[in-house]
Design a protein around this motif. Sequence first.
Motif, PDB file in Angstrom:
ATOM      1  N   GLN A  53     -30.995 -15.679  -4.022  1.00 26.49           N
ATOM      2  CA  GLN A  53     -30.153 -15.589  -5.210  1.00 26.49           C
ATOM      3  C   GLN A  53     -29.981 -14.134  -5.587  1.00 26.49           C
ATOM      4  OE1 GLN A  53     -32.632 -17.870  -7.973  1.00 26.49           O
ATOM      5  NE2 GLN A  53     -33.078 -16.006  -9.072  1.00 26.49           N
ATOM      6  N   ILE A  54     -28.937 -13.876  -6.361  1.00 27.89           N
ATOM      7  CA  ILE A  54     -28.690 -12.525  -6.822  1.00 27.89           C
ATOM      8  C   ILE A  54     -28.133 -12.583  -8.233  1.00 27.89           C
ATOM      9  CG2 ILE A  54     -26.363 -12.426  -5.831  1.00 27.89           C
ATOM     10  CD1 ILE A  54     -26.995  -9.445  -5.158  1.00 27.89           C
ATOM     11  N   THR A  55     -28.619 -11.674  -9.073  1.00 29.90           N
ATOM     12  CA  THR A  55     -28.221 -11.634 -10.480  1.00 29.90           C
ATOM     13  C   THR A  55     -27.432 -10.364 -10.749  1.00 29.90           C
ATOM     14  OG1 THR A  55     -30.160 -12.921 -11.157  1.00 29.90           O
ATOM     15  CG2 THR A  55     -29.052 -11.616 -12.859  1.00 29.90           C
ATOM     16  N   TYR A  56     -26.326 -10.523 -11.455  1.00 31.23           N
ATOM     17  CA  TYR A  56     -25.492  -9.392 -11.829  1.00 31.23           C
ATOM     18  C   TYR A  56     -25.430  -9.295 -13.355  1.00 31.23           C
ATOM     19  CZ  TYR A  56     -23.796  -9.308  -7.005  1.00 31.23           C
ATOM     20  OH  TYR A  56     -23.711  -9.237  -5.642  1.00 31.23           O
ATOM     21  N   GLU A  81     -26.145  -9.477 -20.873  1.00 32.99           N
ATOM     22  CA  GLU A  81     -25.779 -10.792 -20.374  1.00 32.99           C
ATOM     23  C   GLU A  81     -25.750 -10.757 -18.850  1.00 32.99           C
ATOM     24  OE1 GLU A  81     -22.125 -14.066 -20.708  1.00 32.99           O
ATOM     25  OE2 GLU A  81     -22.036 -12.181 -21.823  1.00 32.99           O
ATOM     26  N   THR A  82     -26.358 -11.752 -18.235  1.00 35.11           N
ATOM     27  CA  THR A  82     -26.431 -11.804 -16.776  1.00 35.11           C
ATOM     28  C   THR A  82     -25.868 -13.117 -16.257  1.00 35.11           C
ATOM     29  OG1 THR A  82     -28.662 -12.761 -16.788  1.00 35.11           O
ATOM     30  CG2 THR A  82     -28.487 -10.347 -16.740  1.00 35.11           C
ATOM     31  N   VAL A  83     -25.536 -13.114 -14.982  1.00 33.14           N
ATOM     32  CA  VAL A  83     -25.108 -14.320 -14.300  1.00 33.14           C
ATOM     33  C   VAL A  83     -25.727 -14.306 -12.900  1.00 33.14           C
ATOM     34  CG1 VAL A  83     -22.985 -13.278 -13.419  1.00 33.14           C
ATOM     35  CG2 VAL A  83     -23.137 -15.759 -13.662  1.00 33.14           C
ATOM     36  N   THR A  84     -26.199 -15.470 -12.467  1.00 34.57           N
ATOM     37  CA  THR A  84     -26.926 -15.555 -11.205  1.00 34.57           C
ATOM     38  C   THR A  84     -26.222 -16.501 -10.235  1.00 34.57           C
ATOM     39  OG1 THR A  84     -29.051 -15.129 -12.291  1.00 34.57           O
ATOM     40  CG2 THR A  84     -29.120 -16.158 -10.111  1.00 34.57           C
ATOM     41  N   MET A  85     -26.019 -16.018  -9.021  1.00 35.57           N
ATOM     42  CA  MET A  85     -25.495 -16.868  -7.963  1.00 35.57           C
ATOM     43  C   MET A  85     -26.639 -17.225  -7.024  1.00 35.57           C
ATOM     44  SD  MET A  85     -22.272 -16.415  -5.326  1.00 35.57           S
ATOM     45  CE  MET A  85     -22.770 -14.799  -4.769  1.00 35.57           C
ATOM     46  N   VAL A  86     -26.779 -18.515  -6.764  1.00 34.05           N
ATOM     47  CA  VAL A  86     -27.859 -19.007  -5.923  1.00 34.05           C
ATOM     48  C   VAL A  86     -27.287 -19.493  -4.599  1.00 34.05           C
ATOM     49  CG1 VAL A  86     -29.756 -20.664  -5.740  1.00 34.05           C
ATOM     50  CG2 VAL A  86     -29.151 -19.703  -7.970  1.00 34.05           C
ATOM     51  N   ILE A  87     -27.947 -19.129  -3.528  1.00 33.76           N
ATOM     52  CA  ILE A  87     -27.582 -19.665  -2.210  1.00 33.76           C
ATOM     53  C   ILE A  87     -28.228 -21.039  -2.105  1.00 33.76           C
ATOM     54  CG2 ILE A  87     -27.711 -19.315   0.278  1.00 33.76           C
ATOM     55  CD1 ILE A  87     -25.956 -17.315  -1.184  1.00 33.76           C
ATOM     56  N   ASP A  88     -27.474 -22.052  -2.498  1.00 27.93           N
ATOM     57  CA  ASP A  88     -28.035 -23.395  -2.657  1.00 27.93           C
ATOM     58  C   ASP A  88     -27.277 -24.470  -1.879  1.00 27.93           C
ATOM     59  OD1 ASP A  88     -25.719 -23.296  -4.118  1.00 27.93           O
ATOM     60  OD2 ASP A  88     -26.565 -24.093  -5.970  1.00 27.93           O
ATOM     61  N   ARG A  89     -26.466 -24.046  -0.914  1.00 29.13           N
ATOM     62  CA  ARG A  89     -25.720 -25.004  -0.116  1.00 29.13           C
ATOM     63  C   ARG A  89     -26.011 -24.763   1.362  1.00 29.13           C
ATOM     64  NH1 ARG A  89     -24.745 -26.266  -4.839  1.00 29.13           N
ATOM     65  NH2 ARG A  89     -22.745 -26.985  -5.657  1.00 29.13           N
ATOM     66  N   ALA A  90     -26.166 -25.838   2.117  1.00 30.63           N
ATOM     67  CA  ALA A  90     -26.384 -25.708   3.565  1.00 30.63           C
ATOM     68  C   ALA A  90     -25.753 -26.907   4.273  1.00 30.63           C
ATOM     69  CB  ALA A  90     -27.869 -25.625   3.889  1.00 30.63           C
ATOM     70  N   LYS A  91     -25.063 -26.653   5.357  1.00 26.51           N
ATOM     71  CA  LYS A  91     -24.430 -27.685   6.169  1.00 26.51           C
ATOM     72  C   LYS A  91     -24.779 -27.441   7.633  1.00 26.51           C
ATOM     73  CE  LYS A  91     -22.019 -29.124   2.533  1.00 26.51           C
ATOM     74  NZ  LYS A  91     -22.272 -30.419   1.873  1.00 26.51           N
TER      75      LYS A  91
END
Length: 311
Positions: A53-56, A81-91
Motif C-alpha cells: 500500500q502507499i499513502t499520499y 489529509e491523506t489517502v491510501t491505495m492498497v494493492i488488494d486485487r489479484a487474478k
Amino acid sequence: MSIVAAAGYTQYADALVTPLFGDRLIARAYCEFVCGDITNTDYNGDLTKHGDQITYFIEPEVEVRDYQKNQRLTPQELESETVTMVIDRAKYYNVKLDRIDEKQIAFIDKWVDAFLERASYNVKLQIDPDVLMRMALQAAPFNKGMNAGKQSHSQQLGEYGNPIPVTAANVIEILTRLRIVLREACRWQDGQMFIVLPEAAESALMGSDLKAAYLTGMSQSPILNGKFPLQVMGFTLYFSNNVPCVLDTATNTNAYWIVAGNKKATGFAQQLEEHEIVSMEDSFGKYYRGLWVYGHKPFLRDALAVLYARF
C-alpha cells in the motif's frame, strides 16, 4: 453430416472421406476497455519494487479571513489529509497442457498464443467493471443523487429506486448536469474530463441533435458513419459493455452507474504481471499460468460524478 447417397449407391463418408481440421482459430468477440484511459497510472513506479500500500498527502486547505488594522491575527493549524491505495486485487490463470497433446496438435503455437491472449483479455474483463463500480461508490456524496452539486444542490443525477430516464430529447441536458456538478466542485480541467457510457446510450445520442454534422463539427453526420465526436460538452466519450448495470427492483428496469470525471481522480497501479511455463511434477506436460496483482483507489472523490440512469 455427409450428403445422403441415393438408393443403391455406396456411402463413402465413414471409410474414405475424412474430416479436415483447419489450422485457423475462430476468434471470439473482444470488447474494448477503458480503465487505462480514465485512471492515473503515475503511481505504478512507486509500488513496483515492494510494499502492499502507499499513502499520499492531499494538499492542505488554507483559510482566508477578513483583516482590520492592528487586529490580532488568528493562526491556522493545517490538517494533514491523506489517502491510501492498497494493492488488494489479484487474478490468475493456470492452463494444463499434456506433452502428448502438445506434440500432436498440428497448430500448437497458434493454440498457445490464442489462449494466452484470451487469458489477458478475461482479466481486463473483470478489472474494468470493478474500477468503475468503486468510482461510483466512492465519489463524493454531493456529486451524485437527486440533489447533486456542491454549491447549488440542484442537479438530479438519480438514485436507487429513481433512475434518471435518458432519451434523445434530454441526453444533452443530462450531460450538462454532470458538467455543472464537476464545475461546482472546482474539478473541471479541460482535456482531462471523461464519461463512460453503456452501449445502450448510443440510441439516445443518435437521436439527439448530435446527429447533425454541422453541430458536431464533423464532416459527416454520425448517422452516416456511425462515429460520434470524441468530445461532447467537454467530456471525452467512452462506450463500454462493462458499465455496472443492476436491476432496479423499485422500477423493474435495468439501471446503469455511469461515471464521469477527471482522469486524475483515480489512481491505478499494477504491481505485478507475470507469466510462466512450469513443467508438471507428477505427469508429462506443462502448466501455462499467469498472475496479476494490482490496486485502485479514487484519490480525488469530488472529481468524480455519478449518473444513475436507465435508457
